[in-house]
Each structure stands twice: as C-alpha cells, then as structure tokens.
Design a protein around this motif. Structure first.
Motif, PDB file in Angstrom:
ATOM      1  N   MET A   1       0.837  -1.170   0.000  1.00  0.00           N
ATOM      2  CA  MET A   1       0.000   0.000   0.000  1.00  0.00           C
ATOM      3  C   MET A   1       0.887   1.240   0.000  1.00  0.00           C
ATOM      4  N   THR A   2       0.609   2.148  -0.877  1.00  0.00           N
ATOM      5  CA  THR A   2       1.418   3.362  -0.976  1.00  0.00           C
ATOM      6  C   THR A   2       0.916   4.408   0.022  1.00  0.00           C
ATOM      7  N   PRO A   3       1.797   5.256   0.501  1.00  0.00           N
ATOM      8  CA  PRO A   3       1.374   6.297   1.438  1.00  0.00           C
ATOM      9  C   PRO A   3       0.517   7.349   0.741  1.00  0.00           C
ATOM     10  N   ARG A   4      -0.351   7.967   1.491  1.00  0.00           N
ATOM     11  CA  ARG A   4      -1.204   9.019   0.944  1.00  0.00           C
ATOM     12  C   ARG A   4      -0.371  10.238   0.591  1.00  0.00           C
ATOM     13  N   PRO A   5      -0.692  10.893  -0.495  1.00  0.00           N
ATOM     14  CA  PRO A   5       0.018  12.133  -0.803  1.00  0.00           C
ATOM     15  C   PRO A   5      -0.350  13.208   0.213  1.00  0.00           C
ATOM     16  N   PRO A   6       0.525  14.195   0.422  1.00  0.00           N
ATOM     17  CA  PRO A   6       0.277  15.226   1.429  1.00  0.00           C
ATOM     18  C   PRO A   6      -1.038  15.975   1.252  1.00  0.00           C
ATOM     19  N   THR A   7      -1.521  16.117   0.054  1.00  0.00           N
ATOM     20  CA  THR A   7      -2.766  16.852  -0.162  1.00  0.00           C
ATOM     21  C   THR A   7      -3.990  16.104   0.327  1.00  0.00           C
ATOM     22  N   MET A   8      -3.870  14.783   0.516  1.00  0.00           N
ATOM     23  CA  MET A   8      -5.015  13.990   0.944  1.00  0.00           C
ATOM     24  C   MET A   8      -4.963  13.627   2.430  1.00  0.00           C
ATOM     25  N   ARG A   9      -3.885  13.995   3.122  1.00  0.00           N
ATOM     26  CA  ARG A   9      -3.760  13.683   4.540  1.00  0.00           C
ATOM     27  C   ARG A   9      -4.572  14.654   5.378  1.00  0.00           C
TER      28      ARG A   9
END
Length: 179
Positions: free
Chosen positions: A1-9
């Motif tokens: 699973m890839t980490p969420r991009p900063p805009t979606m955190r």
C-alpha cells in the motif's frame, strides 16, 4: 500500500506545552485523560471530537499535544484550565504551535530548563519561617502550619503538615503568617 500524498492527509497541528512545576513526571495516558476532560467540560463532546486531541510525546518537563488544524485555539484554552492530574497539581503553559513535531522538538531543545535540585532552604531566602525541632523550616497560612519545601525569590512552596492530607501550596512571602 502506498502512502497518501500530502494533499489527501488530515491536516494536524502540534502544540508544545511546558509542565510546571519543573521535574514533574508525566504519564501520557493520564495527562491525555485530564486534557480530554478539560476539552469536554469547556466545549462539549462534539467539539472534543472535532479537536481530536492526543498527547504524542512527553519528555523532560514538556509535552507535545496533537490536534486538528483550526482547533488550536480551543485546545490552548482547554490546556490552560488543566490544574492537575492524578493527585498532582500542575499547570500547563503553552510554548509554541507548529505543523510538525520536529520543529517543536528543535524549539524544545532551545527552551530547555534545568530541573531544580532539592536543596535545603537557606535562612535568608525565607525570613518569615520558624525553625522546627527537627531542623525543618515551617510557616503559617490560613491558621494552619506548613513545612517550607522551597524558597526562591519571593515565591514559597509549602506542604501542609499532617498525616491525612499533604497539600502543596504555591505562595509568596507576603502570604505567610509569622508564627
């Protein structure tokens, strides 16, 4: 699973809080309960859920508290109302707020205070106290006898004498009664 991009955190803020008196050992879980109770008492359950406060670090007289972005003001007000946890009296003083824990830790390293060593109270620091038979300094306040724990400048920390209650009070030299 890839980490969420900063805009979606979720956007969070971290608040650096100094714990007074210095040298108080902090249990993160117990302090979390005290902060949560303060938020709920002031703002209610729904606002407490929005603030979403958490104690994420407690080290050397400082605590880092996390909250949602935009709720820093409510959390800061609630932190100032915390006067104790367990049976300890303490005060939480806001030092700084930031978007990252690392920047707060850098500021914590700059504002580090030495923990005061337990030293005997010198005679000239507390001129109003009387010498007890066991060598401890004692003073009166509100008609009760207290043992002087610490004196620094005009500030006097006293502990109530007795076997049932051991309350610690923070007074000034003007508050003490001459025995």
């Amino acid at each position: 699973m890839t980490p969420r991009p900063p805009t979606m955190r979720e956007k969070r803020r971290y608040i650096l809080v100094r714990v007074d008196p210095a040298g108080t050992t902090i249990d993160q879980k117990e302090l979390y309960y005290a902060i949560s109770d303060a938020i709920t008492a002031l703002w209610g359950d729904s606002a407490a859920a929005i603030v979403n406060a958490a104690v994420v670090a407690a080290e050397e007289g400082h605590v880092i508290v996390r909250c949602q972005r935009g709720t820093e003001r409510e959390l800061a007000i609630a932190l100032s109302t915390v006067t104790g946890y367990r049976d300890l009296r303490l005060a939480l003083r806001l030092v700084a707020a930031s978007g990252t824990m690392e920047s707060l830790r850098a500021r914590f390293r700059k504002t580090k205070r030495p923990v005061p060593a337990k030293q005997p109270v010198p005679d000239e620091a507390c001129p109003t106290g009387a010498e007890a038979e066991n060598g401890e300094r004692e003073a009166g306040f509100a008609g009760k006898k207290f043992m002087i724990a610490e004196c620094e400048g005009g500030k006097v920390d006293v502990i109530e004498k007795g076997f049932k209650n051991t309350n610690r009070l923070f007074l000034t030299t003007e508050d003490l009664e001459v025995p």
